[in-house]
Design an enzyme around this catalytic site. Structure first.
Site, PDB file in Angstrom:
ATOM      1  CB  ALA A  29      -1.172  -0.298   1.275  1.00  0.00           C
ATOM      2  CG  ASN A  30       1.603   4.102  -2.519  1.00  0.00           C
ATOM      3  OD1 ASN A  30       2.638   3.268  -2.454  1.00  0.00           O
ATOM      4  ND2 ASN A  30       0.903   4.988  -3.655  1.00  0.00           N
TER       5      ASN A  30
END
Ligand code: C5P
Length: 224
Positions: A29-30
């Site tokens: 994920a970011n």
């Protein structure tokens, strides 16, 4: 009318991170809280627009008057964006993961005392760049850029490379305590074909209102 300047317009907003699954319990994920994107959706709705908010996994309440579509991965986000067209304006605020795991393990991967598994990556679609060349390209296409150095130069290059009309750039370098990521305030530069406008540090809700004001001005027929 002056107080509902986006009445009759459809505004598409992406917000939050994407999660790219590795196995049933793990993902890539970011870092993104979704706060700035949600604030823009709220401000556009308050300005009278019909708003479609395509949200990655975040724990935020849906702003009133906004139609929200929840997605997990970049590919789901791309499908949801394409399914929501046509739109007059698209504001792509989501921190989309550039890569996903090439393979998805249907069962949880086990530690077996051997070497760690290699994670092979595949490139995700660039939703903003895709929209720039889409048959139903929104009239005003706005991207965001989180930069840690050479903020304006990098954002100008990004505007050209991705085919966006505007890039809203923010500097995300600096100590985590007062980082814009997850925080309540933001200082941005709006990069257009005509130049750069810098908005001083202000709450994300105020950044959103300022941006919506500029969007409304851009869509208005210019009176001579
Ligand atoms: O290249 P970078 O990720 O910095 O570009 C950021 C901009 O592009 C943001 O507007 C983001 O929402 C959008 N983007 C996208 N799809 C991707 C990567 C970024 O729409 N796969």
């Amino acid at each position: 009318p002056a107080h509902r300047p986006l009445y009759g317009r459809h505004v598409l907003v992406t917000a939050g991170p994407t999660h790219e699954p590795i196995d049933p319990v793990r993902y890539i994920a970011n870092r993104s809280s979704g706060k700035q994107g949600f604030a823009i959706a709220a401000a556009a709705a308050a300005a009278g627009a019909r708003v479609t908010l395509i949200a990655g996994p975040v724990t935020l309440e849906t702003p009133s008057g906004v139609e929200r579509i929840d997605v997990e991965s970049a590919r789901e986000m791309a499908d949801a964006v394409n399914g929501a067209l046509p739109a007059d304006v698209a504001v792509m605020v989501a921190a989309v993961a550039d890569w996903r795991s090439k393979d998805f393990a249907a069962q949880k991967m086990k530690k077996r005392g051997t070497a760690p598994p290699a994670l092979l990556l595949a490139e995700n679609p660039d939703i903003l760049a895709g929209l720039a060349v889409a048959r139903q390209r929104p009239r005003l296409l706005i991207g965001f850029a989180a930069e840690t150095e050479n903020v304006i130069a990098n954002a100008k290059a990004k505007r050209e490379r991705k085919g966006a009309d505007w890039i809203v750039a923010n500097d995300v370098s600096g100590p985590r305590e007062d980082s814009v990521m997850g925080g309540e305030s933001n200082a941005v530069h709006v990069i257009t074909a005509g130049g750069v406008e810098t908005l001083e540090q202000m709450p994300k809700s105020a950044v959103a209102r300022a941006l919506v004001e500029r969007i409304a001005r851009e869509l208005e027929p210019k009176d001579e």
